[in-house]
Scaffold this motif. Structure first.
Motif, mmCIF file in Angstrom:
data_model
loop_
_atom_site.group_PDB
_atom_site.id
_atom_site.type_symbol
_atom_site.label_atom_id
_atom_site.label_comp_id
_atom_site.label_asym_id
_atom_site.label_seq_id
_atom_site.Cartn_x
_atom_site.Cartn_y
_atom_site.Cartn_z
ATOM 1 N N MET A 129 2.418 -6.525 22.579
ATOM 2 C CA MET A 129 2.338 -7.783 21.812
ATOM 3 C C MET A 129 3.605 -7.887 20.946
ATOM 4 N N PRO A 130 3.916 -9.092 20.433
ATOM 5 C CA PRO A 130 5.133 -9.245 19.616
ATOM 6 C C PRO A 130 5.069 -8.374 18.356
ATOM 7 N N ALA A 131 6.252 -8.104 17.787
ATOM 8 C CA ALA A 131 6.322 -7.296 16.561
ATOM 9 C C ALA A 131 5.569 -7.985 15.430
ATOM 10 N N MET A 132 4.964 -7.200 14.574
ATOM 11 C CA MET A 132 4.323 -7.801 13.391
ATOM 12 C C MET A 132 5.261 -7.696 12.202
ATOM 13 N N ARG A 133 5.123 -8.640 11.256
ATOM 14 C CA ARG A 133 5.888 -8.565 10.011
ATOM 15 C C ARG A 133 4.908 -8.386 8.863
ATOM 16 N N HIS A 134 5.229 -7.429 7.985
ATOM 17 C CA HIS A 134 4.323 -7.152 6.863
ATOM 18 C C HIS A 134 4.071 -8.400 6.022
ATOM 19 N N ARG A 135 5.108 -9.241 5.908
ATOM 20 C CA ARG A 135 4.952 -10.432 5.045
ATOM 21 C C ARG A 135 3.879 -11.383 5.578
ATOM 22 N N ASP A 136 3.545 -11.254 6.870
ATOM 23 C CA ASP A 136 2.499 -12.121 7.449
ATOM 24 C C ASP A 136 1.099 -11.564 7.192
ATOM 25 N N TRP A 137 1.005 -10.415 6.506
ATOM 26 C CA TRP A 137 -0.288 -9.779 6.263
ATOM 27 C C TRP A 137 -0.520 -9.534 4.771
ATOM 28 N N PRO A 138 -0.567 -10.608 3.980
ATOM 29 C CA PRO A 138 -0.825 -10.410 2.552
ATOM 30 C C PRO A 138 -2.228 -9.818 2.321
ATOM 31 N N VAL A 139 -2.284 -8.775 1.521
ATOM 32 C CA VAL A 139 -3.536 -8.058 1.278
ATOM 33 C C VAL A 139 -4.057 -8.425 -0.117
ATOM 34 N N GLY A 140 -5.343 -8.696 -0.195
ATOM 35 C CA GLY A 140 -5.974 -8.993 -1.487
ATOM 36 C C GLY A 140 -6.995 -7.915 -1.802
ATOM 37 N N ILE A 141 -6.897 -7.326 -2.982
ATOM 38 C CA ILE A 141 -7.823 -6.248 -3.354
ATOM 39 C C ILE A 141 -8.741 -6.734 -4.467
ATOM 40 N N MET A 142 -10.025 -6.794 -4.179
ATOM 41 C CA MET A 142 -10.995 -7.220 -5.211
ATOM 42 C C MET A 142 -11.412 -5.974 -5.978
ATOM 43 N N GLY A 143 -11.107 -5.953 -7.281
ATOM 44 C CA GLY A 143 -11.410 -4.771 -8.097
ATOM 45 C C GLY A 143 -10.160 -3.936 -8.259
ATOM 46 N N LEU A 144 -9.650 -3.917 -9.487
ATOM 47 C CA LEU A 144 -8.424 -3.146 -9.768
ATOM 48 C C LEU A 144 -8.732 -2.062 -10.785
ATOM 49 N N GLY A 145 -9.829 -1.335 -10.545
ATOM 50 C CA GLY A 145 -10.224 -0.292 -11.493
ATOM 51 C C GLY A 145 -9.609 1.046 -11.132
ATOM 52 N N ALA A 146 -10.363 2.114 -11.426
ATOM 53 C CA ALA A 146 -9.854 3.474 -11.228
ATOM 54 C C ALA A 146 -9.420 3.673 -9.772
ATOM 55 N N ILE A 147 -10.168 3.116 -8.837
ATOM 56 C CA ILE A 147 -9.833 3.297 -7.419
ATOM 57 C C ILE A 147 -8.973 2.134 -6.912
ATOM 58 N N GLY A 148 -9.408 0.900 -7.191
ATOM 59 C CA GLY A 148 -8.703 -0.275 -6.658
ATOM 60 C C GLY A 148 -7.232 -0.323 -7.058
ATOM 61 N N SER A 149 -6.912 0.080 -8.293
ATOM 62 C CA SER A 149 -5.513 -0.010 -8.739
ATOM 63 C C SER A 149 -4.645 0.965 -7.946
ATOM 64 N N GLN A 150 -5.192 2.136 -7.620
ATOM 65 C CA GLN A 150 -4.392 3.110 -6.853
ATOM 66 C C GLN A 150 -4.280 2.697 -5.390
ATOM 67 N N VAL A 151 -5.336 2.091 -4.873
ATOM 68 C CA VAL A 151 -5.270 1.588 -3.499
ATOM 69 C C VAL A 151 -4.219 0.467 -3.424
ATOM 70 N N ALA A 152 -4.217 -0.410 -4.423
ATOM 71 C CA ALA A 152 -3.250 -1.521 -4.440
ATOM 72 C C ALA A 152 -1.826 -0.973 -4.408
ATOM 73 N N ARG A 153 -1.583 0.055 -5.199
ATOM 74 C CA ARG A 153 -0.243 0.660 -5.240
ATOM 75 C C ARG A 153 0.137 1.244 -3.860
ATOM 76 N N ALA A 154 -0.805 1.939 -3.251
ATOM 77 C CA ALA A 154 -0.513 2.572 -1.955
ATOM 78 C C ALA A 154 -0.210 1.507 -0.891
ATOM 79 N N VAL A 155 -0.960 0.415 -0.926
ATOM 80 C CA VAL A 155 -0.758 -0.639 0.083
ATOM 81 C C VAL A 155 0.585 -1.336 -0.155
ATOM 82 N N ALA A 156 0.919 -1.549 -1.423
ATOM 83 C CA ALA A 156 2.222 -2.160 -1.740
ATOM 84 C C ALA A 156 3.347 -1.229 -1.301
ATOM 85 N N ASN A 157 3.174 0.078 -1.521
ATOM 86 C CA ASN A 157 4.210 1.038 -1.106
ATOM 87 C C ASN A 157 4.398 1.060 0.407
ATOM 88 N N ALA A 158 3.343 0.675 1.134
ATOM 89 C CA ALA A 158 3.451 0.632 2.601
ATOM 90 C C ALA A 158 4.126 -0.662 3.075
#
Ligand code: NDP
Ligand code: OXD
Length: 312
Positions: A129-158
């Protein structure tokens, strides 16, 4: 004076194992497995995971109850839980890293089309299939607490564009922040992958229904790692079947284990796991809870206290 702690879980083997771990790590305290009908031991603290309500009728002098997990929804639903008993929950304790792995796996599975490639393999098809671009996959994280904030950081780093939604406004570098009911629509509309890391409370129950899920970008994907009762299952399945959502990765369910006749088991666009996204780690949980008991005994303040009014 010796500090007395009762340990109450949902199975005798699980409870005994936790008692032994806590006892090994804290010499100055006496840890006892709680059993329904035993004479009260007049404990100072309780260590709990899905305990029976009778615990709180028998042990009347608890100074706090420590939950062996991040989510306190099942504990708070016990009618016998005294309304003024301080409840302490696990704060990360090694779960955020596991959760980040799980969520990244789900996002990459969806964005790189690995579900399609699995089907192609079954069909003996060689079909790039064609190449994917990260910008076409905006991720939304509901809950930015003890776990959500670290998950958000990891996903942004990816490399994915990430936004978070919380009750109060949060500032996290590199993460677009939305908060409150008034900003929910804008948050959903910019998201293609939605990751649920909210606590289950009266405000968040059934929050993932047709109305919210259909606001995601077309071809959206849901990753639910919080609680099953956040999702209206029929609405999710209808949106997948209509093609608005491309699928879902689900770790948590209204009834667990998931009943054998539930459509999630066989739906080709739904992947399920048995509530393992982030498992309580014994060493970290024991260390964090014992440390907090020591702080309370010294009269110090602790973090991780549940706000009973808010329900998390
Ligand atoms: P926290 O309490 O640290 O964070 C909760 C977040 O949700 C906060 O950002 C909070 O906002 C936000 N929130 C709460 N209510 C609302 C609301 N009504 N509207 C918008 N935002 C809201 O929780 P954790 O990060 O420790 O854990 C989250 C959940 O993950 C747990 O409750 C549990 O259900 C689940 N979990 C699942 C596991 C699994 O294996 N599947 C393992 C561990 C946890 P604010 O920042 O403003 O307070
Ligand atoms: C938790 C869980 O809440 O494992 O910690 O679900």
């Amino acid at each position: 004076m010796t500090i007395k702690v009762v340990v109450a879980g949902d199975t005798p083997q699980y409870t005994q194992a936790w008692r032994d771990r806590f006892a090994r790590a804290y010499e100055g305290a006496e840890f006892t497995v709680w059993a329904d009908g035993q004479p009260p031991i007049d404990a100072d603290y309780a260590i709990v995971w899905r305990p029976q309500g009778a615990l709180f009728r028998q042990e009347r002098h608890l100074k706090a109850a420590f939950n062996l997990g991040a989510g306190v929804d099942s504990l708070l639903s016990l009618p016998d839980l005294p309304s003024d008993l301080p409840i302490v929950r696990l704060e990360d304790a090694g779960m955020a890293l596991q959760m980040a792995d799980y969520v990244l796996h789900g996002i990459i599975h969806a964005s790189r089309g690995f579900g399609d490639y699995a089907a192609f393999q079954q069909a003996g098809r060689w079909s790039p299939m064609p190449a994917m671009r990260h910008r076409d996959w905006p991720v939304g994280i509901m809950g930015l607490g003890a776990i959500g904030s670290q998950v958000a950081r990891a996903v942004a780093n990816a490399g994915y564009p990430v936004a978070g939604w919380s009750r109060s406004a949060r500032q996290l570098q590199g993460i677009q922040s939305f908060s409150g009911a008034s900003q929910l629509d804008a948050f959903l509309q910019r998201s293609r992958v939605l990751v649920n890391l909210l606590p289950l409370t009266p405000d968040t129950e059934n929050i993932l229904d047709r109305q919210t899920l259909q606001k995601l970008k077309r071809g959206g994907y849901l990753i639910n790692v919080a609680r099953g009762a956040h999702v209206v299952d029929e609405d999710l399945l209808a949106l997948i079947d209509s093609g608005h959502l491309q699928g879902a990765l689900l770790d948590v369910f209204r009834t667990e284990p998931l009943p054998a006749d539930h459509p999630y088991w066989t739906h080709p666009r739904v992947r399920i796991t048995p509530h393992i996204a982030a498992i309580t780690l014994d060493e970290e949980a024991v260390q964090q809870s014992n440390k907090k008991i020591q702080l309370l005994e010294r009269g110090d303040t602790i973090t991780g206290l549940v706000a009973r009014g808010a329900g998390y």
